[in-house]
Design a protein around this motif. Structure first.
Motif, PDB file in Angstrom:
ATOM      1  N   ALA A   1      11.105 -29.171  19.247  1.00 42.74           N
ATOM      2  CA  ALA A   1       9.943 -30.052  19.152  1.00 42.74           C
ATOM      3  C   ALA A   1       9.039 -29.963  20.371  1.00 42.74           C
ATOM      4  N   THR A   2       9.566 -29.546  21.500  1.00 42.56           N
ATOM      5  CA  THR A   2       8.769 -29.486  22.724  1.00 42.56           C
ATOM      6  C   THR A   2       7.952 -28.199  22.834  1.00 42.56           C
TER       7      THR A   2
ATOM      8  N   SER B   1      16.573 -23.466  23.715  1.00 44.26           N
ATOM      9  CA  SER B   1      17.355 -23.940  24.860  1.00 44.26           C
ATOM     10  C   SER B   1      16.986 -25.342  25.329  1.00 44.26           C
ATOM     11  N   ASN B   2      15.863 -25.909  24.859  1.00 43.68           N
ATOM     12  CA  ASN B   2      15.390 -27.172  25.415  1.00 43.68           C
ATOM     13  C   ASN B   2      15.696 -28.362  24.504  1.00 43.68           C
ATOM     14  N   ILE B   3      16.201 -29.437  25.123  1.00 46.83           N
ATOM     15  CA  ILE B   3      16.485 -30.680  24.403  1.00 46.83           C
ATOM     16  C   ILE B   3      15.832 -31.831  25.161  1.00 46.83           C
ATOM     17  N   ARG B   4      15.069 -32.650  24.445  1.00 46.97           N
ATOM     18  CA  ARG B   4      14.417 -33.805  25.068  1.00 46.97           C
ATOM     19  C   ARG B   4      15.282 -35.050  24.863  1.00 46.97           C
ATOM     20  N   ILE B   5      15.576 -35.742  25.955  1.00 50.71           N
ATOM     21  CA  ILE B   5      16.389 -36.957  25.913  1.00 50.71           C
ATOM     22  C   ILE B   5      15.486 -38.151  26.191  1.00 50.71           C
ATOM     23  N   ALA B   6      15.593 -39.182  25.360  1.00 56.47           N
ATOM     24  CA  ALA B   6      14.798 -40.404  25.517  1.00 56.47           C
ATOM     25  C   ALA B   6      15.743 -41.567  25.828  1.00 56.47           C
TER      26      ALA B   6
ATOM     27  N   TYR C   1       8.910 -24.419  17.515  1.00 57.10           N
ATOM     28  CA  TYR C   1       9.695 -23.199  17.732  1.00 57.10           C
ATOM     29  C   TYR C   1       9.840 -22.926  19.220  1.00 57.10           C
ATOM     30  N   ASP C   2      11.014 -23.184  19.736  1.00 55.91           N
ATOM     31  CA  ASP C   2      11.381 -22.847  21.108  1.00 55.91           C
ATOM     32  C   ASP C   2      11.986 -21.453  21.071  1.00 55.91           C
ATOM     33  N   PRO C   3      11.296 -20.438  21.587  1.00 51.57           N
ATOM     34  CA  PRO C   3      11.788 -19.057  21.448  1.00 51.57           C
ATOM     35  C   PRO C   3      13.154 -18.829  22.070  1.00 51.57           C
TER      36      PRO C   3
ATOM     37  N   PRO D   1       7.832 -26.946  28.286  1.00 53.61           N
ATOM     38  CA  PRO D   1       7.984 -27.885  27.177  1.00 53.61           C
ATOM     39  C   PRO D   1       6.973 -29.021  27.285  1.00 53.61           C
ATOM     40  N   GLY D   2       6.547 -29.534  26.124  1.00 50.95           N
ATOM     41  CA  GLY D   2       5.499 -30.542  26.119  1.00 50.95           C
ATOM     42  C   GLY D   2       5.665 -31.547  24.998  1.00 50.95           C
TER      43      GLY D   2
END
Length: 436
Positions: free
Chosen positions: A390-391, A401-406, A396-398, A138-139
Motif C-alpha cells: 500500500a505504501t 518488503s515494506n509494512i506500515r504499522i499504525a 505494488y512494492d517491487p 514508501p508513502g
C-alpha cells in the motif's frame, strides 16, 4: 547476533517448527486486533469532547465580524478559522482557505480542478494527454489513489533520511513537462516519520519546472504531532512558503492541513494554503461548487482551542497544549512497538525500522519477498495490518518488503500482543523464504 541467513538448514527447520507451534497457539486465541490505519483511539477523541459545548446554547454563533455562522456565505471560511490555520501553517491568513473535516477532500478537489480548468489559466490537465505525478516511497496510499483515479502515471521517488531523492525529483520536474506535481508529507512522513531537511525544502522551492502548471502538494498533516514536544527530540520543518518566496517561486506550492488527528477525526476543520494568485483562482472555481463550509464547526474549533490557550487569539497555543496532552497517550504506544520489535527482531538481521519522533506510523522493512506473506500470516491469526504494498503507487512494492504499522488505535496491552504476533510472523516468513 543470530543471523538467520547464515544458519544451517536443519537449524532453520527446527526453528520453523518451534515458531509454527507458537503461531498455532495464537490462532486458537481468536484475536481481533487492528493496526491497519492511523485512527485516533477512543481515549484521544474523548479528550476533545469540550468541542461539543464550546458554543453557548443561549447565544447566536456569530463570528468576530458579526456574521451568523449558521447561515450562507463566507466562501473561504470564517476569518478566525483562516487566521488560526494560517498561524498553524506559518503563512498569512490571506493565503488560506478554511474548509471542512477532510484535507484529503481539499487535495482531491485541487487535482480535480486542475483536470477540468487548469492551473492559473493553463490548459486543463484533461486536455494535455498522458501526465505524470511524483510519489515519494514508501508513502501515503490515499495520495497515490487520487492521482491514479485521474489517470496519472504515478512515478515512485525513493525516500532518504532527509526527504525525497532530490536529484531524481529535479531531473523529472525540471526536464519533463508531463510531470504536474509531487505528493509530500514533509514532517514525520507517512509511514517512515522522516522530516524533510532544510536543504531539501530549499531544493523544492528552487525547482524550475518544465511545466508552468507544476505544483508541490505539501500535506503538512503532522506539523504539531510531536511525540516529545518542547524537547530536543522535536523535529523542525522549514516553512515552504518562505523558501519559495526567497527563491522567486511564489506560486509553485499548495499546502494542506487539518485537525483530523487533533480534535475529532471525522468532524475537524481543514485548510488549503497557497499564493494569493492561486487562492484567487481557486476561489473563482469553488464559488460555483459551494455556498460555503461548515462555519459553525469552524467557530467551535476556534473558540475551544482559544479557551485551552488562554483567550482570544491564542488558538494555536491551545492546539499545542492539547497535542502535548495527546502525546502522553501516543508516545508510549510508539515506544511499546519499538521495544517489542527490538525484543523480537533486533538480533536476527531480518528487519529494520525507524523510531519516529512524531506522526502516526512506523515503517517496518522485512526480508524482500516476505511482506505480503507476513501480513497474511498476521491476518490469519487475528491481527489486521495495512495491506503490504500500500505504501507504493498501485499497491505494488517491487521488493515486497515494506509494512506500515499504525500504533495509535489499540491499547498498550493490545499493541504488545499484536507486536508479539507480528515478530513471530516476520520470522516465519523469513525462514520460509530462506528454505525455499
Amino acid at each position: 547476533m543470530v543471523v538467520l541467513k547464515e544458519m544451517a538448514k536443519s537449524d532453520l527447520q527446527a526453528m520453523q517448527a518451534e515458531l509454527q507451534s507458537l503461531y498455532d497457539d495464537f490462532q486458537k486465541r481468536g484475536l481481533k486486533l487492528n493496526m491497519a490505519r492511523g485512527k485516533p483511539s477512543p481515549e484521544q477523541l474523548d479528550m476533545a469532547m469540550g468541542l461539543l459545548t464550546a458554543l453557548p446554547e443561549d447565544e447566536r454563533p456569530l463570528d468576530d465580524s458579526g456574521e451568523d455562522t449558521r447561515n450562507y456565505g463566507l466562501l473561504l471560511g470564517i476569518n478566525e478559522a483562516r487566521e488560526l490555520m494560517a498561524e498553524y501553517l506559518g503563512v498569512p491568513a490571506a493565503n488560506v482557505i478554511a474548509g471542512g473535516a477532510s484535507s484529503l477532500n481539499l487535495m482531491y478537489d485541487t487535482v480535480a480542478r486542475a483536470m477540468s480548468f487548469g492551473v492559473l489559466g493553463s490548459t486543463p490537465f484533461s486536455q494535455q494527454g498522458k501526465l505524470r505525478f511524483l510519489c515519494p516511497v514508501p508513502g501515503y496510499d490515499r495520495h497515490f489513489a487520487i492521482t491514479e483515479a485521474f489517470g496519472f502515471e504515478n512515478i515512485a521517488i525513493p525516500m532518504t533520511d532527509e526527504g525525497p531523492d532530490m536529484d531524481l525529483v529535479e531531473k523529472y520536474v525540471n526536464e519533463d513537462p508531463t510531470v504536474k506535481g509531487i505528493w509530500c508529507v514533509p514532517k514525520y512522513s507517512n509511514p517512515q516519520g522522516v522530516t524533510y531537511s532544510d536543504a531539501v525544502v530549499r531544493r523544492f522551492a528552487a525547482l524550475k519546472p518544465a511545466a508552468d502548471d507544476f505544483r508541490i502538494y505539501w500535506d503538512n498533516a503532522y506539523e504539531v504531532h510531536d511525540h516529545y514536544p518542547n524537547t530536543a527530540n522535536t523535529d523542525q520543518l522549514l516553512n515552504l512558503k518562505t523558501a519559495c518566496d526567497e527563491a522567486s517561486n511564489p506560486d509553485i506550492w499548495y499546502m494542506f492541513a487539518s485537525t483530523a488527528k487533533i480534535s475529532f477525526a471525522g468532524a475537524g476543520i481543514s485548510a488549503l494554503a497557497s499564493s494569493e494568485a492561486n487562492i484567487a483562482d481557486i476561489e473563482r472555481r469553488i464559488s460555483i461548487q459551494t455556498i460555503g463550509p461548515d462555519k459553525v464547526n469552524q467557530l467551535r474549533h476556534v473558540r475551544w482551542f482559544e479557551s485551552l490557550g488562554g483567550g482570544k487569539g491564542k488558538g494555536l497555543q491551545g492546539i499545542k497544549l492539547h497535542m502535548q496532552r495527546l502525546s502522553e497517550l501516543i508516545a508510549p504506544k510508539f515506544e511499546k512497538v519499538d521495544a517489542e520489535l527490538s525484543r523480537g527482531l533486533a538480533d536476527l538481521d531480518i528487519a529494520s525500522w525507524r523510531k519516529p519522533r512524531g506522526g502516526y506510523f512506523i515503517s517496518l522493512d522485512v526480508v524482500p519477498g516476505t511482506a505480503k506473506r507476513t501480513v497474511l500470516l498476521c491476518q490469519n491469526a487475528g491481527v489486521t495490518l495495512t495491506e503490504a504494498g500500500a505504501t507504493w503507487p498501485g499497491g505494488y512494492d517491487p521488493a515486497d518488503s515494506n509494512i506500515r504499522i499504525a500504533p495509535t488505535y489499540p491499547s498498550l496491552e493490545e499493541l504488545a500482543l499484536a507486536c508479539e504476533l507480528l515478530c513471530l510472523c516476520v520470522k516465519l516468513a523469513a525462514i520460509e523464504k530462506l528454505l525455499s
